[in-house]
Motif scaffolding. Structure first.
Motif, PDB file in Angstrom:
ATOM      1  N   GLY A 138      -8.287  25.648 -13.653  1.00 50.98           N
ATOM      2  CA  GLY A 138      -9.211  25.567 -12.525  1.00 50.98           C
ATOM      3  C   GLY A 138      -9.266  24.170 -11.932  1.00 50.98           C
ATOM      4  O   GLY A 138      -9.296  24.000 -10.711  1.00 50.98           O
ATOM      5  N   THR A 139      -9.278  23.163 -12.783  1.00 51.50           N
ATOM      6  CA  THR A 139      -9.286  21.790 -12.304  1.00 51.50           C
ATOM      7  C   THR A 139      -7.985  21.461 -11.589  1.00 51.50           C
ATOM      8  O   THR A 139      -7.987  20.786 -10.551  1.00 51.50           O
ATOM      9  CB  THR A 139      -9.492  20.820 -13.483  1.00 51.50           C
ATOM     10  OG1 THR A 139     -10.720  21.152 -14.146  1.00 51.50           O
ATOM     11  CG2 THR A 139      -9.548  19.384 -13.023  1.00 51.50           C
ATOM     12  N   ALA A 140      -6.872  21.946 -12.095  1.00 47.40           N
ATOM     13  CA  ALA A 140      -5.578  21.708 -11.452  1.00 47.40           C
ATOM     14  C   ALA A 140      -5.532  22.353 -10.071  1.00 47.40           C
ATOM     15  O   ALA A 140      -5.028  21.750  -9.116  1.00 47.40           O
ATOM     16  CB  ALA A 140      -4.446  22.242 -12.327  1.00 47.40           C
ATOM     17  N   ARG A 141      -6.074  23.575  -9.944  1.00 47.14           N
ATOM     18  CA  ARG A 141      -6.111  24.237  -8.642  1.00 47.14           C
ATOM     19  C   ARG A 141      -6.997  23.467  -7.663  1.00 47.14           C
ATOM     20  O   ARG A 141      -6.641  23.304  -6.487  1.00 47.14           O
ATOM     21  CB  ARG A 141      -6.607  25.670  -8.789  1.00 47.14           C
ATOM     22  CG  ARG A 141      -5.538  26.631  -9.242  1.00 47.14           C
ATOM     23  CD  ARG A 141      -6.024  28.074  -9.175  1.00 47.14           C
ATOM     24  NE  ARG A 141      -7.050  28.374 -10.167  1.00 47.14           N
ATOM     25  CZ  ARG A 141      -6.799  28.657 -11.444  1.00 47.14           C
ATOM     26  NH1 ARG A 141      -5.553  28.683 -11.877  1.00 47.14           N
ATOM     27  NH2 ARG A 141      -7.777  28.920 -12.269  1.00 47.14           N
ATOM     28  N   THR A 142      -8.137  22.981  -8.127  1.00 46.53           N
ATOM     29  CA  THR A 142      -9.033  22.196  -7.270  1.00 46.53           C
ATOM     30  C   THR A 142      -8.370  20.905  -6.817  1.00 46.53           C
ATOM     31  O   THR A 142      -8.451  20.531  -5.643  1.00 46.53           O
ATOM     32  CB  THR A 142     -10.341  21.884  -8.015  1.00 46.53           C
ATOM     33  OG1 THR A 142     -10.948  23.115  -8.422  1.00 46.53           O
ATOM     34  CG2 THR A 142     -11.306  21.111  -7.152  1.00 46.53           C
ATOM     35  N   MET A 143      -7.704  20.231  -7.740  1.00 49.43           N
ATOM     36  CA  MET A 143      -7.014  18.986  -7.398  1.00 49.43           C
ATOM     37  C   MET A 143      -5.891  19.250  -6.390  1.00 49.43           C
ATOM     38  O   MET A 143      -5.707  18.473  -5.438  1.00 49.43           O
ATOM     39  CB  MET A 143      -6.451  18.332  -8.656  1.00 49.43           C
ATOM     40  CG  MET A 143      -7.509  17.745  -9.571  1.00 49.43           C
ATOM     41  SD  MET A 143      -6.897  17.239 -11.198  1.00 49.43           S
ATOM     42  CE  MET A 143      -5.695  16.018 -10.783  1.00 49.43           C
ATOM     43  N   ALA A 144      -5.151  20.326  -6.567  1.00 46.69           N
ATOM     44  CA  ALA A 144      -4.066  20.660  -5.648  1.00 46.69           C
ATOM     45  C   ALA A 144      -4.604  21.011  -4.263  1.00 46.69           C
ATOM     46  O   ALA A 144      -4.033  20.602  -3.248  1.00 46.69           O
ATOM     47  CB  ALA A 144      -3.239  21.815  -6.206  1.00 46.69           C
ATOM     48  N   ALA A 145      -5.708  21.740  -4.216  1.00 45.98           N
ATOM     49  CA  ALA A 145      -6.297  22.106  -2.926  1.00 45.98           C
ATOM     50  C   ALA A 145      -6.814  20.867  -2.196  1.00 45.98           C
ATOM     51  O   ALA A 145      -6.608  20.722  -0.985  1.00 45.98           O
ATOM     52  CB  ALA A 145      -7.423  23.115  -3.127  1.00 45.98           C
ATOM     53  N   ASP A 146      -7.472  19.963  -2.915  1.00 46.41           N
ATOM     54  CA  ASP A 146      -7.976  18.734  -2.304  1.00 46.41           C
ATOM     55  C   ASP A 146      -6.830  17.877  -1.776  1.00 46.41           C
ATOM     56  O   ASP A 146      -6.908  17.317  -0.685  1.00 46.41           O
ATOM     57  CB  ASP A 146      -8.811  17.932  -3.299  1.00 46.41           C
ATOM     58  CG  ASP A 146     -10.122  18.618  -3.657  1.00 46.41           C
ATOM     59  OD1 ASP A 146     -10.526  19.550  -2.936  1.00 46.41           O
ATOM     60  OD2 ASP A 146     -10.735  18.207  -4.664  1.00 46.41           O
ATOM     61  N   ARG A 147      -5.779  17.784  -2.553  1.00 47.97           N
ATOM     62  CA  ARG A 147      -4.634  16.975  -2.146  1.00 47.97           C
ATOM     63  C   ARG A 147      -3.939  17.581  -0.917  1.00 47.97           C
ATOM     64  O   ARG A 147      -3.547  16.862  -0.001  1.00 47.97           O
ATOM     65  CB  ARG A 147      -3.651  16.857  -3.315  1.00 47.97           C
ATOM     66  CG  ARG A 147      -2.426  16.051  -3.032  1.00 47.97           C
ATOM     67  CD  ARG A 147      -2.777  14.634  -2.701  1.00 47.97           C
ATOM     68  NE  ARG A 147      -1.595  13.946  -2.245  1.00 47.97           N
ATOM     69  CZ  ARG A 147      -1.460  12.655  -2.210  1.00 47.97           C
ATOM     70  NH1 ARG A 147      -2.457  11.893  -2.586  1.00 47.97           N
ATOM     71  NH2 ARG A 147      -0.372  12.107  -1.790  1.00 47.97           N
ATOM     72  N   SER A 148      -3.813  18.904  -0.900  1.00 49.73           N
ATOM     73  CA  SER A 148      -3.150  19.538   0.242  1.00 49.73           C
ATOM     74  C   SER A 148      -3.990  19.390   1.507  1.00 49.73           C
ATOM     75  O   SER A 148      -3.447  19.161   2.590  1.00 49.73           O
ATOM     76  CB  SER A 148      -2.865  21.009  -0.043  1.00 49.73           C
ATOM     77  OG  SER A 148      -4.059  21.745  -0.166  1.00 49.73           O
ATOM     78  N   LYS A 149      -5.324  19.472   1.387  1.00 49.61           N
ATOM     79  CA  LYS A 149      -6.184  19.265   2.555  1.00 49.61           C
ATOM     80  C   LYS A 149      -6.043  17.838   3.076  1.00 49.61           C
ATOM     81  O   LYS A 149      -5.970  17.617   4.293  1.00 49.61           O
ATOM     82  CB  LYS A 149      -7.642  19.540   2.200  1.00 49.61           C
ATOM     83  CG  LYS A 149      -7.955  21.003   2.037  1.00 49.61           C
ATOM     84  CD  LYS A 149      -9.395  21.207   1.615  1.00 49.61           C
ATOM     85  CE  LYS A 149      -9.661  22.658   1.274  1.00 49.61           C
ATOM     86  NZ  LYS A 149     -11.010  22.866   0.741  1.00 49.61           N
TER      87      LYS A 149
END
Length: 114
Positions: free
Chosen positions: A35-46
């Protein structure tokens, strides 16, 4: 059923070692949950999308015939209001979109005012 004398201490050692490995891995080793990895990836992509779109915004600002007046107003405005001025000028509205993006406008204003 008889068990070996070393089995009980071996199992305790394995359990303590696994717990220590998990604590060290998650606190200092850089491990994260899914879950943390998905959140980090989403923040980075935004952030990457905003950075790419802000370059289009800067290009659109350079094509504005009233650039000099708008630039003076943006540089005179406080950093909190610069993004609103970019939105008002329409520079943060991407081709094909109906309205501008406030994050793109803030990033664009920072690049323009620099």
């Amino acid at each position: 059923m008889k068990t070996s004398e070393w089995l009980k201490p071996g199992l305790y050692g394995a359990a303590c070692g696994a717990a220590a490995l998990a604590v060290i891995g998650f606190s200092w080793g850089g491990w994260v949950t899914g879950g943390t990895a998905r959140t980090m990836a989403a923040d980075r992509s935004k952030a990457d999308v905003v950075a790419a779109l802000s370059l289009i915004c800067v290009d659109q600002s350079k094509r504005d015939p009233q650039l000099a007046e708008c630039m003076a107003a943006i540089k005179a405005a406080s950093s909190w209001n610069r993004g609103d001025l970019v939105m008002k000028n329409g520079w943060a509205t991407m081709p094909g979109a109906m309205e501008g993006n406030s994050q793109v406008a803030k990033d664009c204003a920072d690049k323009i005012a620099a």
